[in-house]
Design an enzyme around this catalytic site. Structure first.
Site, PDB file in Angstrom:
ATOM      1  N   GLY A   9       4.970  -3.757   5.822  1.00 26.83           N
ATOM      2  CA  GLY A   9       5.343  -3.110   4.563  1.00 26.83           C
ATOM      3  C   GLY A   9       5.289  -3.970   3.322  1.00 26.83           C
ATOM      4  O   GLY A   9       5.970  -3.667   2.330  1.00 26.83           O
ATOM      5  N   SER A  10       4.459  -5.009   3.323  1.00 29.80           N
ATOM      6  CA  SER A  10       4.403  -5.833   2.099  1.00 29.80           C
ATOM      7  C   SER A  10       3.745  -5.067   0.945  1.00 29.80           C
ATOM      8  O   SER A  10       4.100  -5.266  -0.215  1.00 29.80           O
ATOM      9  CB  SER A  10       3.696  -7.171   2.353  1.00 29.80           C
ATOM     10  N   ASN A  11       2.804  -4.199   1.255  1.00 28.37           N
ATOM     11  CA  ASN A  11       2.217  -3.380   0.178  1.00 28.37           C
ATOM     12  C   ASN A  11       3.226  -2.345  -0.332  1.00 28.37           C
ATOM     13  O   ASN A  11       3.271  -2.065  -1.522  1.00 28.37           O
ATOM     14  CB  ASN A  11       0.921  -2.708   0.643  1.00 28.37           C
ATOM     15  N   LYS A  23      -2.445  15.918  17.314  1.00 25.08           N
ATOM     16  CA  LYS A  23      -2.404  15.326  15.968  1.00 25.08           C
ATOM     17  C   LYS A  23      -1.974  16.377  14.948  1.00 25.08           C
ATOM     18  O   LYS A  23      -1.211  16.108  14.033  1.00 25.08           O
ATOM     19  CB  LYS A  23      -3.785  14.761  15.606  1.00 25.08           C
ATOM     20  N   MET A  65      -1.450   2.918  10.409  1.00 24.69           N
ATOM     21  CA  MET A  65      -2.548   2.652  11.327  1.00 24.69           C
ATOM     22  C   MET A  65      -3.080   3.886  12.057  1.00 24.69           C
ATOM     23  O   MET A  65      -3.924   3.776  12.932  1.00 24.69           O
ATOM     24  CB  MET A  65      -2.142   1.546  12.312  1.00 24.69           C
ATOM     25  N   ASN A 108      -5.585   4.727  -0.044  1.00 21.88           N
ATOM     26  CA  ASN A 108      -5.415   3.716   1.006  1.00 21.88           C
ATOM     27  C   ASN A 108      -5.813   2.346   0.460  1.00 21.88           C
ATOM     28  O   ASN A 108      -6.677   2.243  -0.402  1.00 21.88           O
ATOM     29  CB  ASN A 108      -6.307   4.051   2.206  1.00 21.88           C
ATOM     30  N   HIS A 164      -7.378  -1.246   1.787  1.00 25.33           N
ATOM     31  CA  HIS A 164      -8.086  -1.809   2.945  1.00 25.33           C
ATOM     32  C   HIS A 164      -8.427  -3.272   2.656  1.00 25.33           C
ATOM     33  O   HIS A 164      -8.916  -3.582   1.567  1.00 25.33           O
ATOM     34  CB  HIS A 164      -9.365  -1.005   3.218  1.00 25.33           C
TER      35      HIS A 164
HETATM   36  C1  GAR Z   1      -2.704  -4.767   4.861  1.00 24.97           C
HETATM   37  O1  GAR Z   1      -3.499  -5.928   4.875  1.00 24.97           O
HETATM   38  C2  GAR Z   1      -3.576  -3.534   4.675  1.00 24.97           C
HETATM   39  O2  GAR Z   1      -4.656  -3.747   3.817  1.00 24.97           O
HETATM   40  C3  GAR Z   1      -4.051  -3.311   6.089  1.00 24.97           C
HETATM   41  O3  GAR Z   1      -2.923  -3.545   6.880  1.00 24.97           O
HETATM   42  C4  GAR Z   1      -2.097  -4.509   6.240  1.00 24.97           C
HETATM   43  C5  GAR Z   1      -0.707  -3.941   6.134  1.00 24.97           C
HETATM   44  O4  GAR Z   1       0.183  -4.899   5.630  1.00 24.97           O
HETATM   45  N1  GAR Z   1      -4.551  -1.978   6.263  1.00 24.97           N
HETATM   46  C6  GAR Z   1      -5.587  -1.700   7.042  1.00 24.97           C
HETATM   47  O5  GAR Z   1      -6.183  -2.526   7.701  1.00 24.97           O
HETATM   48  C7  GAR Z   1      -5.978  -0.244   7.038  1.00 24.97           C
HETATM   49  N2  GAR Z   1      -7.273  -0.064   7.606  1.00 24.97           N
HETATM   50  P1  GAR Z   1       1.576  -4.469   5.032  1.00 24.97           P
HETATM   51  O6  GAR Z   1       2.249  -3.580   6.096  1.00 24.97           O
HETATM   52  O7  GAR Z   1       2.304  -5.754   4.838  1.00 24.97           O
HETATM   53  O8  GAR Z   1       1.334  -3.735   3.759  1.00 24.97           O
END
Ligand code: GAR
Length: 201
Positions: A11-13, A64, A89, A106, A108
């Site tokens: 969850g840093s984003n 789903k 994910m 999203n 990426h």
């Molecule tokens: C992030 O690097 C994001 O870009 C990636 O997962 C990580 C989640 O980090 N997302 C993907 O790869 C999606 N295809 P976070 O939970 O700290 O935000």
């Protein structure tokens, strides 16, 4: 604008979005955070900021579609107008995509269309690219191929490992995700085919 953030892990984003709202940079509110993983660290981050945090257990649903109908019920309950995938994910199905067409973003960790899918930073590192980066895009039925809103480059250094590279990409993710969300919230994005036009403020 009411935002819902879908998460699966750290969850840093999500934190970057919360911080940009709390600093006044982003004029919106997160009405709910939804996780498909019960003990996702991101849920604790939400609660710490008094944001509603909901775990929807995929195991409880036989398809789903049924799972996403439950997610949709939570989104509606919290009047979500925009969905942000932040390390979520699961691949989205028709139910969510059609209910929120052009209202799902999203982040990426690669310069799409290069290196879609899982472990993008490692894929890029092992491929030997000299420039890596990250992308914010609209989500559609294609995997990581929706129209691109913002991208940022990160140079690969001689002494990088896939982990040090991923860390520097993440720093840029935390900048461009709030920037892209701000553009959406200010109604400055226009999708024209594959292209996203950004209107001046
Ligand atoms: C992030 O690097 C994001 O870009 C990636 O997962 C990580 C989640 O980090 N997302 C993907 O790869 C999606 N295809 P976070 O939970 O700290 O935000």
């Amino acid at each position: 604008m009411n935002i819902a953030v879908l998460v699966s892990g750290r969850g840093s984003n999500l934190q970057a979005i919360i911080d940009s709202i709390e600093s006044g940079y982003l004029k919106a509110r997160i009405s709910v955070v939804i996780s498909d993983i019960e003990n996702a660290y991101a849920l604790g981050r939400a609660k710490k900021h008094r944001i509603e945090a909901v775990f929807v257990d995929p195991e409880k649903y036989s398809s789903k579609d049924l799972y996403e109908k439950q997610v949709l019920a939570v989104l509606k309950k919290h009047n979500a107008e925009l969905i942000l995938l932040a390390g979520y994910m699961k691949i989205l199905g028709k139910t969510l995509l059609s209910a929120y067409k052009n209202r799902i973003l999203n982040i990426h960790p690669a310069l799409l269309p290069a290196f879609p899918g899982l472990h993008a930073q490692k894929q890029a590192f092992e491929y030997g690219v000299k420039v890596a980066g990250c992308t914010v895009h609209f989500v559609d039925e294609t995997l990581d191929c929706g129209a691109i809103i913002l991208q940022r480059c990160v140079e690969v250094k001689e002494d990088d490992t896939d982990e040090t590279l991923a860390d520097r990409i993440l720093e840029q993710e935390h900048k461009i995700y709030p920037e892209a969300v701000k553009l959406f919230v200010e109604n400055r994005l226009r999708i024209e085919g594959r292209k996203v036009k950004i209107l001046q403020s």
